[in-house]
Design an enzyme around this catalytic site. Sequence first.
Site, PDB file in Angstrom:
ATOM      1  N   SER A 247       3.155   6.862  22.262  1.00 24.83           N
ATOM      2  CA  SER A 247       1.966   7.844  21.828  1.00 24.83           C
ATOM      3  C   SER A 247       2.638   8.877  21.469  1.00 24.83           C
ATOM      4  O   SER A 247       3.408   9.783  22.000  1.00 24.83           O
ATOM      5  CB  SER A 247       1.541   8.256  23.335  1.00 24.83           C
TER       6      SER A 247
ATOM      7  N   LYS B 227      -9.345   5.012  24.684  1.00 23.39           N
ATOM      8  CA  LYS B 227      -9.623   5.998  23.541  1.00 23.39           C
ATOM      9  C   LYS B 227     -10.809   6.757  24.013  1.00 23.39           C
ATOM     10  O   LYS B 227     -11.398   6.425  25.221  1.00 23.39           O
ATOM     11  CB  LYS B 227      -9.581   5.310  22.377  1.00 23.39           C
TER      12      LYS B 227
ATOM     13  N   ASP C 168      -5.765   4.381  14.989  1.00 25.56           N
ATOM     14  CA  ASP C 168      -7.127   4.759  14.715  1.00 25.56           C
ATOM     15  C   ASP C 168      -7.794   4.251  13.712  1.00 25.56           C
ATOM     16  O   ASP C 168      -8.947   4.425  13.516  1.00 25.56           O
ATOM     17  CB  ASP C 168      -6.730   6.441  14.285  1.00 25.56           C
TER      18      ASP C 168
ATOM     19  N   ARG D 117      -1.576  20.350  15.446  1.00 29.21           N
ATOM     20  CA  ARG D 117      -0.159  20.797  15.578  1.00 29.21           C
ATOM     21  C   ARG D 117       0.183  22.161  14.725  1.00 29.21           C
ATOM     22  O   ARG D 117       0.928  22.899  15.195  1.00 29.21           O
ATOM     23  CB  ARG D 117       0.817  19.580  15.059  1.00 29.21           C
TER      24      ARG D 117
ATOM     25  N   SER E 177      -4.621  15.485  12.998  1.00 26.47           N
ATOM     26  CA  SER E 177      -3.179  15.240  13.775  1.00 26.47           C
ATOM     27  C   SER E 177      -2.325  16.456  13.567  1.00 26.47           C
ATOM     28  O   SER E 177      -1.876  17.373  14.279  1.00 26.47           O
ATOM     29  CB  SER E 177      -2.380  13.916  13.612  1.00 26.47           C
TER      30      SER E 177
END
Length: 463
Positions: free
Chosen positions: A201, A376, A349, A61, A57
Site C-alpha cells: 500500500s 476500496k 485504480d 502529498r 496521489s
Amino acid sequence: MPSADGFNQQSSINNSRLKNWPFQFRYIDPKMKSESQVIVRPARNVRGSVSLPGDKSISHRYAMLAAIANGPSRLENYSTGADCASTLGCLRSLGVKWERKDGADNVIEVQGTGLSLTAPSEPLDCGNSGSTIRMLSGIVAGQKFSSEMTGDASLSRRPMQRVITPLTAMGAQITSESGFPPLRITGAKLKSIHYRMPVASAQVKTCLLFAGLLAEGETHIEEPLRTRDHGEIALRAFGAHLERKGNEVRIRGGQRLRGIEARVPGDLSSAAFFLCAAGLFPGAQLTVTNLLMNPTRARLLDILAQMGLRISVTQLDEVHGELVGTLQVEGGRMKGATIAGADTAALIDEIPVLAALAPYTEQGIEIRDAKELRVKESDRIASMAINLRAMGAEVEEREDGLKIPGAQPLRGTELESFGDHRIAMAFSIAALRAQGETLIRGSECAAISYPEFFSTLESLVER
Ligand code: S3P
C-alpha cells in the site's frame, strides 16, 4: 415532472425528453442528500485532445508536505477532486494557511508552518478519502496534541489497522472502532522503526515516511511489492534525503523541508477512462498532454499497448522528479490480458475500467491477486461483477478477482455507482459501446476524483 434550475426530475430511462441529451441529471431537493444520475448513450468513436487535472496521489502529498515545509509553496494544476479538497480542509483545521488563486489553473498557495502543526478544534473530516486519513495520520501522530480523524460512511468501513499498528510501534496512541475510523490519535515524539509492511500500500508507505520524517533516528520501510513512489519523489522535491535499496526505503527523522513551486502532472488514473474508451473503437484518435508517466503508475500503458492500442509518447520531461509526457493514442483490435501479482498492485485504480472494457476485447480479461479491491471505496470486485452482469455479460467472480470472457456484447441498463467514483466512470465507458442507453445512479460521486469527467467525456465522443 416539475423542473427546477435546469434539472429535470426523471424517473425512467425511457423518458422521451432524454433522447437528445447525452446526460441527464435527476433533481432532488438540495436540502436532502443529493444524488444525481447520468445517462450515457452509445458512441461511434472517440477523438480529440485532453489535458487532465492534477494527479490525485501527487496533489495530496504536495499539499501535506507544503503544509509542514518552511516557507510558501505554489501548486499549479492541483487536483479538482473532492478527496484532495478534504486534505486541504484537514490542513486548514490543523492551522495551515492556504488559498486558491483565481484563474483557470487550479493554483493553491500554501504557507508552510514547519514540522509543527496546531491542535484542531474539531475532528478532521477526511470525507471519502483513504489517502487523506492514512497519509495525514503519519503527520498527526508526530504532533504534540491529540486529534480525531473521521470520514463518510464508505471511509468508515475501510481498514486502518495497517497504519495503526506501525504508528503505535513508533509511539503514537491510537484508538479506533475495531480498526476502522474514526481514529483518535494522541501524538508523541515518535521513535524510528524498521517495518516490513504486510500489505502492498503506497498510502501506508507514505504515512510511515511522513511519520519517519518526524521521528528520532532512521526509519526503514520494506514493501512486499513495489507500489507508487510519489511519496518518496515528493519528499525529495521538498528537500528531504531518502535512500532506496530494492523494496526498502529509508528516511532520517528531523530533516527540514523547503517549499516548492510545482505543476502537478495530469492524473493518469483519470486519463485511464479515456484511454480505455479509445480501446473501444478501432478508429479512435486521442492526444493526452501533460500526463503523469511515472513508471510505477504507467503499467496501464504497457497493458493497453499489449492488447492492441497504438500508443506513442511524443514528448517526455521530468518535473520535480516526476515524468510527464504527451501521448498519441490510436484504437485498434483489442486482444485480452491477464493481470496478476505485481501488475495488479501497479494497476489497482485502473482495474475497474479495464473490467468495463473486458467484454469488448477478443479474449477477455482475467484479474487475479486483487483482494485489496474488496476494501476500496466500494467492494470493487462485487460492484464490477454486478454491473457487468446487469449489462448482460457472463462473469466469474472470485474472492480475489474476476474472469471476464471477451467478445460479449453489452446492453444498456440501469446501474449503480455504489457511491464509488471509479465504478461510476468505468461503467460510463462500458456504456459507450452498449446497445441502448445506460443510466448510472449516484453518478455525482465521480467528483471524488474528477468533477469534470462527464463533460470531458462528452467532448471526446462522436455519435
Ligand atoms: C494511493 C494508493 C492506492 C490507491 C489510491 C491512492 C496513493 O491505495 O488505490 O487510490 O495515493 O498512495 P492503497 O495504498 O490502499 O493501495
